[in-house]
Every structure is written in structure tokens, then in C-alpha cells.
Design a protein around this motif. Structure first.
Motif, mmCIF file in Angstrom:
data_model
loop_
_atom_site.group_PDB
_atom_site.id
_atom_site.type_symbol
_atom_site.label_atom_id
_atom_site.label_comp_id
_atom_site.label_asym_id
_atom_site.label_seq_id
_atom_site.Cartn_x
_atom_site.Cartn_y
_atom_site.Cartn_z
ATOM 1 N N VAL A 38 0.831 -1.205 0.000
ATOM 2 C CA VAL A 38 0.000 0.000 0.000
ATOM 3 C C VAL A 38 0.864 1.253 0.000
ATOM 4 O O VAL A 38 2.006 1.236 0.476
ATOM 5 C CB VAL A 38 -0.957 0.035 1.223
ATOM 6 C CG1 VAL A 38 -2.009 -1.056 1.106
ATOM 7 C CG2 VAL A 38 -0.197 -0.083 2.528
ATOM 8 N N ASP A 39 0.288 2.322 -0.521
ATOM 9 C CA ASP A 39 1.023 3.585 -0.584
ATOM 10 C C ASP A 39 0.010 4.724 -0.654
ATOM 11 O O ASP A 39 -1.099 4.544 -1.166
ATOM 12 C CB ASP A 39 1.905 3.605 -1.840
ATOM 13 C CG ASP A 39 3.115 4.521 -1.703
ATOM 14 O OD1 ASP A 39 4.244 4.027 -1.685
ATOM 15 O OD2 ASP A 39 2.912 5.759 -1.605
ATOM 16 N N ILE A 40 0.405 5.888 -0.143
ATOM 17 C CA ILE A 40 -0.492 7.040 -0.243
ATOM 18 C C ILE A 40 -0.366 7.704 -1.610
ATOM 19 O O ILE A 40 -1.181 8.534 -1.979
ATOM 20 C CB ILE A 40 -0.205 8.093 0.861
ATOM 21 C CG1 ILE A 40 1.296 8.250 1.050
ATOM 22 C CG2 ILE A 40 -0.910 7.754 2.154
ATOM 23 C CD1 ILE A 40 1.681 9.331 2.024
ATOM 24 N N ASN A 41 0.662 7.339 -2.344
ATOM 25 C CA ASN A 41 0.888 7.918 -3.667
ATOM 26 C C ASN A 41 0.040 7.153 -4.702
ATOM 27 O O ASN A 41 0.399 6.061 -5.142
ATOM 28 C CB ASN A 41 2.381 7.830 -3.991
ATOM 29 C CG ASN A 41 2.733 8.481 -5.308
ATOM 30 O OD1 ASN A 41 1.904 8.565 -6.208
ATOM 31 N ND2 ASN A 41 3.964 8.940 -5.420
ATOM 32 N N GLU A 42 -1.089 7.785 -5.084
ATOM 33 C CA GLU A 42 -2.054 7.090 -5.961
ATOM 34 C C GLU A 42 -1.455 6.773 -7.329
ATOM 35 O O GLU A 42 -1.704 5.722 -7.913
ATOM 36 C CB GLU A 42 -3.305 7.957 -6.145
ATOM 37 C CG GLU A 42 -4.130 8.027 -4.884
ATOM 38 C CD GLU A 42 -5.343 8.945 -5.020
ATOM 39 O OE1 GLU A 42 -5.647 9.375 -6.142
ATOM 40 O OE2 GLU A 42 -5.961 9.223 -3.972
ATOM 41 N N GLN A 43 -0.660 7.730 -7.813
ATOM 42 C CA GLN A 43 -0.043 7.551 -9.139
ATOM 43 C C GLN A 43 0.873 6.321 -9.147
ATOM 44 O O GLN A 43 0.892 5.543 -10.088
ATOM 45 C CB GLN A 43 0.787 8.789 -9.413
ATOM 46 C CG GLN A 43 0.663 9.321 -10.803
ATOM 47 C CD GLN A 43 1.615 10.506 -10.972
ATOM 48 O OE1 GLN A 43 2.003 11.172 -9.999
ATOM 49 N NE2 GLN A 43 2.000 10.756 -12.189
ATOM 50 N N ARG A 44 1.628 6.174 -8.058
ATOM 51 C CA ARG A 44 2.565 5.062 -7.965
ATOM 52 C C ARG A 44 1.814 3.725 -7.935
ATOM 53 O O ARG A 44 2.186 2.772 -8.604
ATOM 54 C CB ARG A 44 3.411 5.211 -6.695
ATOM 55 C CG ARG A 44 4.825 4.749 -6.907
ATOM 56 C CD ARG A 44 5.757 5.175 -5.791
ATOM 57 N NE ARG A 44 7.125 5.191 -6.320
ATOM 58 C CZ ARG A 44 8.202 5.384 -5.595
ATOM 59 N NH1 ARG A 44 8.109 5.607 -4.312
ATOM 60 N NH2 ARG A 44 9.391 5.364 -6.133
ATOM 61 N N ILE A 45 0.741 3.697 -7.154
ATOM 62 C CA ILE A 45 -0.044 2.451 -7.056
ATOM 63 C C ILE A 45 -0.685 2.142 -8.414
ATOM 64 O O ILE A 45 -0.690 0.988 -8.863
ATOM 65 C CB ILE A 45 -1.111 2.565 -5.947
ATOM 66 C CG1 ILE A 45 -0.433 2.574 -4.566
ATOM 67 C CG2 ILE A 45 -2.130 1.432 -6.026
ATOM 68 C CD1 ILE A 45 0.350 1.304 -4.207
ATOM 69 N N ALA A 46 -1.177 3.182 -9.093
ATOM 70 C CA ALA A 46 -1.775 2.959 -10.424
ATOM 71 C C ALA A 46 -0.724 2.378 -11.365
ATOM 72 O O ALA A 46 -1.010 1.472 -12.155
ATOM 73 C CB ALA A 46 -2.329 4.267 -10.971
#
Ligand SMILES: NC(=O)c1ccc[n+]([C@@H]2O[C@H](COP(=O)([O-])OP(=O)(O)OC[C@H]3O[C@@H](n4cnc5c(N)ncnc54)[C@H](O)[C@@H]3O)[C@@H](O)[C@H]2O)c1
Ligand SMILES: O=c1ccn([C@@H]2O[C@H](COP(=O)(O)OP(=O)(O)O[C@H]3O[C@H](CO)[C@@H](O)[C@H](O)[C@H]3O)[C@@H](O)[C@H]2O)c(=O)[nH]1
Length: 468
Positions: A38-46
């Protein structure tokens, strides 16, 4: 404390260079364990979830194959941090721990705010006992602070904190994870601590022999990580110090590295002279070590390790000065090709790359830089320079151009500088490059990767580190 015999559900907070590849390999090797990164960086998770594997946020040889095998089966990437924590029996903290840029310890100490936030979040949302694993590189005795935060919610649940530092190097992350020299797990030496250690040992034992899985107390584990990086960086600074001496004496630094590396007590690895070490870890971790030593009043210890950084800064500056001095003491308005921006080959990571500092120096002398790197995006290169705040963003874009064709970078240039050791540089048509360049045509090889004799036979004037 309720410690399961076998872990079935893992959460990793932080989907970066460490969290992503490490968890991908755990998921690949342990198909019965559900792993959620999990990560708070949405772009990275996408990007981690992108169907096109070339779009993963990190470039690492072999990574896309591992992700392809495990993603959607037992490997998941998500921004729902709370849910993943609640469901997991073991939570890895793999967030960034950069050097502090403010307040006490500015420029030296590790900034632990992201780690603390994770600990607070785990404490807040957990509804069952958990093993919390420090994967991030942390100052010695951080586990105590994490434990204090975890216990402060006063819930009727228990936590055990383990230290499990990561030793992978970028560019070889998957190979390093698959065939780790060792895995290190530190934990409390009481009954629950030893049980928690065993849980993590069993995970790595899916693919590593037990002799390679070392267990220690928490503090040894935390301090081993800083020590390992300090020793590695020290070797690079040591050989780089000798490279300067070679240039004045007729000795050849590669021959020296070969000669001393043949001594099994010294060993042959990590003796390659360079324009200076970079990467997100070495400088940060040594500064942290120096800070810790000073905080205990150990001034000589602190000064000893600080010298590794001083020498590294000297090496970067020395290389840039050599370019200016050799080009007749002025590079104003001269076109100089910069080949390589990443801090080492086979990665798109540019953090603390020597190229940033060499380029900044050359730009101060008003050179016009043409930069080519096979993996680094133009916006990253500009962001790295802008971050230094040496000149305006407009000025950086006026003086530095990023190109996607190396021949374009070198065409009509006064000089070529090699700042990353990408393999493809060796295979360029150097005769064609020579024809296109201004004469005399200079090559400054900051990695000693090109065939010097060949270049000289073509007509180039060459500078190699550690050769007179
Ligand atoms: N990069 C390496 O090669 C390497 C190797 C060994 C150890 N380490 C250590 O591992 C740690 C992580 O390094 P990295 O290179 O993976 O960093 P990174 O910056 O690539 O990734 C860290 C990630 O954590 C996320 N994050 C931060 N706070 C968060 C929070 N509260 N909740 C959810 N996500 C959060 C960030 O968005 C980021 O994506 C550092 O301590 C580093 O020193 C790095
Ligand atoms: O002989 C050498 C070896 C390395 N370098 C440079 O040193 C830097 C660091 O290289 P390397 O250690 O290979 O990469 P990292 O990904 O920074 O890995 C280091 O930092 C990680 C983060 O803590 C650790 O996990 C690894 O064990 C440790 O090798 C790079 O700029 C290299 O070009 C040299 O100049 N000469």
C-alpha cells in the motif's frame, strides 16, 4: 501475544524501490501468502497496477516477470492502507527515511516522520495482534520508539517489532533478493520475540537456506544496516582517493584495484573508481551514522566516517574541474555531452547521482549541456537540477537540453563526459561520433568504461580517472 505458526497475510506500507520489488519476490516465492503493498501515492499504485508492465514505476531487470507471475494471484497494490493493515498479521514499514531538511539534525539525521506516521496508523486501526517489521533503514534504537507509539493507544492488542533491513542494490534488486548473501532479522530475545523472528525466518526460508538467514537482537540488526553501507561507501571513497594519486604518479587505478582485490582479505568487489558514489542510501546513511556517533559524544568516530562523504564530494568536484581545466579553462558557450544521469547503470533512479552535481558545476561555468540517459525521463533531470536551486528553472532549461538520441547529444560537441556506466556506451560508433565533434575532441570517462586505446587511435583526447 497471538503469533500464528504460519503467516497468511502480509501488508507492506510503502510501494517504492524497496517495498515493491521485495514484496513482489515474497509473493512470488510464497504463493500461499496474500501480500498487499500500500502507498499514499495514488499515481505510484496505479503504475504498479498498470496492465502494461513497461509502465511499472520502477525499472529493475527481471521485476516485470516477477510482478506478472504474482500480481492478481497473491500480490496486490492498493491505496487502502487501513484495510490492508487490519487484515494483515505482519506489517512491513518500507517508507522513505530521507535526511532531515529542517530543525535539529538538519542535513544529518534521518527524518523519521513517515515511519512515525505509519506506526501511529498501525496503532490506530489495528484490531488484532501484529508483528511490525522495520524494512526501512533506521537509526539504531528506533524499534523502541515504534514500540512506544504502537503501545500508546492502550488497546488490548499486542505488537512485536522486528528489524529486517534490506540489502538489495538498485539495478540488481531481483537478483539480490533471489540470491541474497544474507537476510538479517533482529528481534527481542524473549519468548514472543523469538517466535516472531521465527515467523519471518519461515517466509525467507521458502527460497533461501537457513544459513543465509541471520538472527540477532534488534539493535545489532538496525546498526548492521548503517554499518554495511558505511563500509561499502568507504571502499569507493578509498579507491577514489587513490585515483587522484594515480593521476599524479603514473600508476593506473584499475591495475591497483586488480592487484589489491586479489588479496582475499581485501576482496575484489566495490573497488571501481568513479566520478563519485550516488544513490539514495550511502550519503544519507553515513550522515545518519555520523549524527548518531556525535550524539553519543564520539567525535573521532563521527569524523572518521564523515571523511567518506568529504572525499566523495571532492571526487565529483575534481572531475568537473578537470573538464574545465582541460578545455582551456573555459567552457562558457561550449557544447558538452553528458552521457548518463542515473546514479548507476540499469536503474532509472537519479537520487544523489554524481551527474547532478557535475552538471551543476559545468552549468555554473556557462556550458551548454546535452544530456542523454537511456532510462531517465527529461522531467526528472530538470527536477533534479531545479531542486538544487542554483539558478532559475528557465535558466536550467535554456542551458541544458535532454535528448533521446546519444549521437544528437555528441554532435558538434567539444567534449563528451561519461557519468553513468551504461553498457550501451561501449558499443557506440565512436568513429562516427569523432567525425561529428569539434576538434580537438575530448572524452572524459568518469567511469572508466570506454576502451581508451580505441578512442585514442580514433583521434580523441581522453581523460580517465586514475590514469595519468
Ligand atoms: N532504494 C534502495 O535501494 C534501498 C535499499 C535498501 C534500503 N532502503 C531503505 O528503504 C526505505 C525505503 O526506500 P525506497 O527507496 O523504497 O523509498 P521510496 O521513496 O522509493 O518509497 C517510499 C514510499 O513510501 C510511501 N510512503 C511514505 N509515507 C507513507 C505512509 N505514511 N503511508 C503509505 N505510504 C507512504 C511513499 O509515497 C513512497 O512511495 C528507506 O529507509 C531506504 O533507506 C532503500
Ligand atoms: O566499485 C564501485 C561500486 C559502486 N560505486 C557507486 O556507488 C553507488 C552505489 O552503488 P550500489 O551500492 O551498487 O547501489 P545502491 O542501490 O545504492 O545500493 C547500496 O545501498 C542500498 C541501500 O541501502 C543497499 O541496500 C545496498 O546493499 C548498497 O549496495 C553508485 O553510484 C555506484 O556507481 C562505485 O563508484 N564504485
Amino acid at each position: 501475544m497471538n503469533i500464528p505458526k504460519k503467516i497468511k497475510n502480509i501488508c507492506c506500507i510503502g510501494a517504492g524501490y524497496v517495498g515493491g520489488p521485495t514484496m513482489a519476490v515474497i509473493a512470488q516465492k510464497c504463493p500461499e501468502i496474500k501480500v498487499t503493498v500500500v502507498d499514499i501515492n495514488e499515481q505510484r499504485i496505479a503504475a504498479w497496477n498498470d496492465k502494461i508492465l513497461d509502465n511499472l514505476p520502477i525499472y529493475e531487470p527481471g521485476l516485470s516477470e516477477v510482478v506478472k507471475e504474482a500480481r492478481g494471484r497473491n500480490l496486490f497494490f492498493s491505496t487502502d492502507v487501513d484495510k490492508a493493515i487490519v487484515e494483515a498479521e505482519m506489517v512491513f514499514i518500507s517508507v522513505n527515511t530521507p535526511t532531515k531538511t529542517y530543525g535539529v539534525g538538519k542535513g544529518m539525521a534521518a527524518d523519521l516522520k513517515y515511519v512515525e506516521l505509519c506506526a501511529r496508523q498501525i496503532a490506530k486501526v489495528s484490531t488484532s495482534d501484529k508483528i511490525v517489521v522495520e524494512k526501512s533503514t533506521l537509526p539504531v534504537r528506533t524499534a523502541q520508539s515504534i514500540k512506544t507509539i504502537l503501545d500508546a493507544e492502550g488497546k488490548d492488542i499486542q505488537f512485536k517489532v522486528l528489524s529486517n533491513p534490506e540489502f538489495l542494490a538498485e539495478g540488481t534488486a531481483i537478483e539480490d533478493l533471489h540470491h541474497a548473501d544474507r537476510v538479517l532479522i533482529g528481534g527481542d530475545q524473549d519468548v514472543d520475540g523469538l517466535k516472531a523472528i521465527q515467523c519471518l525466518v519461515e517466509i525467507y526460508a521458502h527460497w533461501l537456506t537457513k544459513e543465509r538467514i541471520l538472527t540477532t537482537n534488534v539493535w545489532s540488526s538496525e546498526l548492521s544496516k548503517l554499518t554495511a553501507n558505511a563500509f561499502l561507501a568507504q571502499r569507493v571513497s578509498s579507491i577514489n582517493a587513490i585515483s587522484a594519486l594515480c593521476e599524479h604518479t603514473g600508476a593506473n587505478v584499475d591495475e591497483i584495484a586488480n592487484a589489491i582485490g586479489a588479496d582475499s582479505r581485501i576482496g575484489s568487489k566495490f573497488l571501481k573508481a568513479s566520478v563519485g558514489f550516488g544513490g539514495s542510501c550511502f550519503q544519507k546513511d553515513i550522515l545518519n551514522l555520523v549524527y548518531i556517533a556525535r550524539s553519543y559524544g564520539l567525535e573521532e568516530v563521527a569524523d572518521y566516517w564523515n571523511q567518506v562523504i568529504i572525499l566523495n564530494d571532492y571526487q565529483k568536484r575534481r572531475f568537473a574541474e578537470t573538464v574545465v581545466n582541460t578545455l582551456f579553462n573555459t567552457i562558457s558557450g561550449k557544447k558538452i555531452a553528458v552521457l548518463g544521469w542515473a546514479f548507476k547503470k540499469d536503474t532509472n533512479d537519479t537520487r544523489e547521482s554524481a551527474a547532478i552535481y557535475v552538471a551543476d558545476y559545468l552549468l555554473n561555468e556557462q556550458a551548454e549541456l546535452m544530456v542523454y540517459d537511456p532510462k531517465v525521463k527529461p522531467e526528472q533531470i530538470y527536477a533534479d537540477l531545479d531542486y538544487l536551486n542554483t539558478r532559475s528553472e528557465e535558466e536550467n532549461r535554456r542551458l541544458l537540453t535532454v535528448v533521446t538520441n546519444p549521437y544528437e547529444a555528441m554532435d558538434d560537441a567539444h567534449a563528451v563526459t561519461i557519468l553513468t556506466e551504461w553498457d550501451e556506451f561501449k558499443n557506440y560508433d565512436w568513429k562516427k561520433v569523432y567525425r561529428g565533434m569539434k576538434k580537438p575532441a575530448f572524452v572524459f570517462d568518469g567511469r572508466n568504461v570506454l576502451e581508451n586505446e580505441l578512442l585514442k587511435s580514433i583521434g580523441f583526447l581522453t581523460f580517465n580517472l586514475g590514469r595519468s
